[in-house]
Design a protein around this motif. Sequence first.
Motif, PDB file in Angstrom:
ATOM      1  N   HIS A 158       0.828  -1.201   0.000  1.00 57.75           N
ATOM      2  CA  HIS A 158       0.000   0.000   0.000  1.00 57.75           C
ATOM      3  C   HIS A 158       0.867   1.258   0.000  1.00 57.75           C
ATOM      4  CE1 HIS A 158       0.789   0.358   4.304  1.00 57.75           C
ATOM      5  NE2 HIS A 158       0.135   1.493   4.323  1.00 57.75           N
ATOM      6  N   GLU A 519      -5.033   5.165   6.005  1.00 59.94           N
ATOM      7  CA  GLU A 519      -4.464   4.074   5.211  1.00 59.94           C
ATOM      8  C   GLU A 519      -5.285   2.798   5.316  1.00 59.94           C
ATOM      9  OE1 GLU A 519      -0.539   2.982   6.457  1.00 59.94           O
ATOM     10  OE2 GLU A 519      -1.137   2.586   8.512  1.00 59.94           O
ATOM     11  N   ILE A 523      -6.229   0.492   2.221  1.00 64.32           N
ATOM     12  CA  ILE A 523      -5.856  -0.920   2.078  1.00 64.32           C
ATOM     13  C   ILE A 523      -7.115  -1.773   1.898  1.00 64.32           C
ATOM     14  CG2 ILE A 523      -4.709  -2.874   3.175  1.00 64.32           C
ATOM     15  CD1 ILE A 523      -3.035  -0.795   4.749  1.00 64.32           C
ATOM     16  N   THR A 526      -8.362  -1.740  -1.511  1.00 64.97           N
ATOM     17  CA  THR A 526      -7.530  -2.528  -2.424  1.00 64.97           C
ATOM     18  C   THR A 526      -7.817  -4.007  -2.268  1.00 64.97           C
ATOM     19  OG1 THR A 526      -5.805  -0.888  -2.065  1.00 64.97           O
ATOM     20  CG2 THR A 526      -5.146  -2.937  -3.140  1.00 64.97           C
TER      21      THR A 526
END
Lengths: 740, 177
Positions: A158, A519, A523, A526
């Motif tokens: 990431h 974050e 993540i 994703t």
Amino acid sequence: MPRKISRRTFFKTGAAVAAASVLAGCEQYTRYVTIEPYVVPPEEQLTGIPTYYASTCRMCPAGCGIIVRVMNGRALKIEGNPEHPLNRGKLCARGQAGLQLLYNPDRVRGPLAQAKRGSGALGANPLPWDQAIDELARQLQAAGNKLAIWVGPATSGHLLDLFGRIAKAAGAPAPVVYAPGSEGQQMLISTSQRVFGRSAMPAYEISRADVVLSFSADILGTEQSPTRYGIEYGNFRTQAKGLRGHLIQFETRQSITGSKADNWYPIRPGTDGLVALAIARLMVDQPGVPADRVGRARTMAGSFNVDDAIKAADVPMEALVNAAQVFGAAQHPVAIPGAALAQTPNGADAMAAVQMLNVVAGTAGQPGGLLLDADLPSPAPVRTAVSPFADVQNLLNNLRGGGVQMLMIYGFNPAHELPASLGLADALNKVAFVVSFGSLEDETALQANLVLPDRTYLESWGYSVVSPNFGTPIVSSQQPVVSATVAIPAVDARATGDVLLTAAKRAPALAGAFTWNDEVAFIKDTITQLPAGAAGGSGADLLWSRFQQHGGWWPASAAPAAVNATTGAAPTLNAPQYQGSATEFPYLLQVYESTLLGRGEGANLPWLQGSPDPMTTIAWQSWVEINPETAQKLGVSYGDVVRVTSPNGSIEAPVYVYPVIRPDAIGLHLGQGHAHFGRYADNRGANATALLGPTPDNWATVRVKVERTGQRVNQSKFEWTEGVNQGFTTDVIPGSAIGG
Amino acid sequence: MQFMRNIPFALRLAGVVVVALVLTGVLYFFWGAHAQAAPPQPLPFPHKLMVGAGVQCLFCHSTATTGPAAGIPSVEKCAGCHQVIAANKPAIQTLLTKYWQPKQPIPWVRVNQLPRYVRFAHNVHVNSGINCERCHGNVGQMNEDYQVVRMNMGWCLSCNDQQPNIRQLQDCSICHY
């Protein structure tokens, strides 16, 4: 004359002592054991009951799955994750030592800044996080497209993704992903493209192979995925029906893998490709080699002159014939090129020649043969794509030319790991603003204007697209196993992903490119693009929680990808040119990555420093490996400090008499010689990169000279080899003495 | 003591010391954990006041029913009440300024000692209906905490022997593992 003691005095003294003892005995030492409560308790922790978290190891780029035992919010033990398809519950010494990264006393306590780089004022200027992120945003905005990013290969997917997006949004060149050694990874992938028509990392399923021919590949030490290869190797030696695999190793100095080989042949550095061609050529004439292999071997190397290899590699004909016979007649033979071949002038061709042996053997893509990385069903998770060295040179030229205003360095310590001959220090002087994200203050941080300490991998989120993945696509998950504020309250580090996202939002030029608040959201976005894997689950939330719970994503079953192996003629290989004149510099230098300290990133962990090197059993020190014959000629022995000089520089270190290195070669390991990397690493040993040139293609083919300095040091080693070194006793090594 | 005349003084004295040390060791071994005077604590903590104010044991020792350790309350929990309640008292001021504000744990001194090499789980005992007071005494009346019983194996068994599942409870590895 003895003094008299009366009966009365005796009883009085005795009673007094006994009474004092009884009183002292009442006070148990446990009485003064304190119970320190949490300041702020972590959620769902029960005192006395451990919690186990699955995550990913970041001590090297392999991406093994780990399970961390956490007690009262403190990580106590790291072990392998038995569910993880890569390392199947196993973990190496480096992985175990990760705890000392978390609890390292030299961790950066919070953001630091210095106006003048290298001034040593870094520690004196702590900064509140908000101000530090403001500064980062301001600099990002000011740099515009004159931004450069340099990332180490063991970086979470990431972050690679985020850095890439920042570079793209700023209009700057894509981040450079490189650390010394990465050129081997990159070359293995490009060789797959050349030989098999597919750009993918190769792996070797040696558990089902019967013969392994290894060319400078230290698969059990530092090659791509040592823990997995450890499992593979165990099965390779103990196969069904009592079968035991046969390992043949060609290399210049004996590695841990070489020490396990059935046949170990010391060759000159940079001649692996020639040896591979010679073996292919000899297979044509050997009895017992199947006709199809003979045909392919003829196509590959029919016209090769074996004498060229014998001369260049300085290897006996019998060795090559033996290798050709054993390899040619085996059922599942496999040939492994070491990533170290990339550090020789003809590395790309040599690597291709070795991979072609797999084509000749007909085992590429077969069980027990070469496997290429399986692709993920979604392109969303970012795979570590190592940059070619040309990108590093471009970046350095850009820095020197003043084309870069701001440089961000993450997960890599170039000031220590790159050879001084590359001129990084000068190049950095031309950059207006340097940002480092190290959790520990290293040599690179000293050269930074702003240090934004990242959390260690045990405190942060992330994922890793595993490569080599041995035919099973794997995205390994990384999650915080401890709360950073609870486990180490003195350290106020922040996740770099969050820092970047926050800074990007504050920089008007980048703000539009990022929609995620933190974050974790990034993540999750994703990862949830992957279909349901072995852990099952449907819907984003369930997929995400299973991803954390099991330690990653992988399919329930995976068939190895087919490998397109067509026979072609091998490239023409020449004997390598060694850097430096043979008269001035008579010895060939072999610099290798330390099994424990790596390129130096493990040097600040006392467990790794204190673990004896698997070959020499030396701990906490540097050493120079010299063949007994050469040592005798130079008049040196264990502990004698010698100066090793190459055309690029010189270092001093004590001698270790090493019977398993060529007499014309000198062995040196990387990892030590830190100037500024915490109390356990500093001023310990020598940094071998001082001897290397500016391009990796001759790092393994440098000539050196060796001189005595007249000094001696005591070597801290666990085993004494004097007298047991295959006929070389202390008697024949002048100057050697027990206690050296 | 005629025979001692032939032994040098130093040796005689050494003999006395050795005997005393052996005696100490023996006493130390058998004495084990026992009732003791209240140890000095970093902060005065009158349980009497807390219990008198109606605070239940489980409010602070909240994992006594769920885990092996009853749990010492976090500094956050102390401060949670005492930022308001009795905040002007000197001891509370110390709590807030010395521990809570700089985020430091309070180094409480252990009061109740078990012998070494034994494990004890609060949850199974509390959940089977045993009161806190049964082992810890009338803590609600204590201004300074002290241990009221010698928590040795005989004491454990004196109660466990009365239980219906005596056979399981007599298994060594129930507590010694």
